[in-house]
Design an enzyme around this catalytic site. Structure first.
Site, PDB file in Angstrom:
ATOM      1  N   ASN A 136       1.469   8.022   3.441  1.00 44.00           N
ATOM      2  CA  ASN A 136       1.147   9.450   3.331  1.00 44.00           C
ATOM      3  C   ASN A 136       0.122   9.756   2.256  1.00 44.00           C
ATOM      4  O   ASN A 136      -0.290  10.902   2.099  1.00 44.00           O
ATOM      5  CB  ASN A 136       2.421  10.252   3.071  1.00 44.00           C
ATOM      6  N   ASP A 144       1.461  14.808   5.912  1.00 43.97           N
ATOM      7  CA  ASP A 144       2.889  14.948   6.243  1.00 43.97           C
ATOM      8  C   ASP A 144       3.618  15.786   5.191  1.00 43.97           C
ATOM      9  O   ASP A 144       4.358  15.254   4.358  1.00 43.97           O
ATOM     10  CB  ASP A 144       3.563  13.588   6.412  1.00 43.97           C
TER      11      ASP A 144
END
Length: 262
Positions: A193, A206
């Site tokens: 991420n 995310d």
């Protein structure tokens, strides 16, 4: 249609002009599709309406990203749509490479980037932050997931956790809850991420669990990721030294237990 999901008309037309492939990375219940053309790459994230009041909400993720814009590098939102069953979020791909690409080639940079991402997040002013990811909120959500059979039950059965049932785990977390030190948190801090561009700039993707949370939330997830990928205690020590904080094993364990059933 994409998979077995009926798309809004505008998204159907868009998908007809891109190469579409499912992105199976991550453990979110959302369906994610990568849309590629000669000039750009987009991501379409699709969430079911049954998750609308949880941190898996696509609408919540969209709102967190919009709130963070200009404060930290986040994906550009191109469109957001809803129908009776699904929520659709269309975003541009963040330029750069996922942090996990650096784990083997430059482990020090791998660790330092984790710490720098957390420092940038914790520097965000939270007095007017509308997103609550506190322990009270996450515990209430966990109870909702258990009661509505939305948890990763197979993962629980296959685990070695010392709890007789998911409810037993929840009760343990409730009984051992501790006072929080709130900061802005990503909520799912891992090396997939974090996106690093060619100049070393850090971006994150995310954002469903983004919001005000305990300082140890992101630290716990990052520390686990560093240890699992490197198995080097000196690198974990480097991480905490960079953060200028002493390791608190009890709080780290708590946050990781809280994440077990999601």
């Amino acid at each position: 249609m994409i998979g077995n999901i009926e798309l809004p008309k505008s998204l159907r037309a868009l998908c007809n002009t891109y190469q579409v492939e499912e992105d199976c990375e991550g453990e979110s219940p959302a369906d994610v599709f990568k849309l590629t053309s000669n000039s750009e790459t987009l991501y379409l994230k699709i969430g079911h309406q049954k998750f609308s009041n949880t941190t898996y909400s696509i609408a919540r993720e969209k709102d967190v990203i919009l709130w963070l814009n200009q404060q930290i590098k986040v994906p550009e939102i191109l469109d957001y749509l809803e129908n009776d069953k699904h929520r659709f979020l269309l975003m541009k791909q963040l330029e750069g490479e996922a942090l996990y690409e650096k784990q083997e080639t430059n482990p020090h940079e791998f660790v330092d980037t984790f710490a720098e991402a957390i420092n940038q997040l914790q520097a965000i002013e939270i007095n007017n932050c509308p997103f609550d990811s506190s322990l009270d909120t996450r515990l209430a959500e966990l109870n909702y997931f258990i009661d509505n059979a939305l948890i990763a039950y197979d993962d629980f059965v296959d685990s070695t956790l010392p709890f007789s049932s998911p409810k037993d785990l929840y009760q343990n977390l409730l009984a051992t809850q501790f006072p929080e030190s709130p900061v802005f948190s990503h909520g799912d801090m891992n090396d997939a991420n974090i996106i690093v561009d060619s100049q070393g700039g850090i971006g994150l993707i995310d954002w469903g669990r983004g919001g005000c949370a305990d300082i140890w939330c992101d630290i716990a997830h990052a520390a686990r990721n560093i240890w699992e990928e490197t198995k080097e205690k000196t690198l974990t020590q480097r991480f905490f030294k960079h953060l200028k904080i002493d390791e608190d094993e009890q709080k780290i364990k708590y946050h990781l237990l809280l994440d077990e059933l999601f």
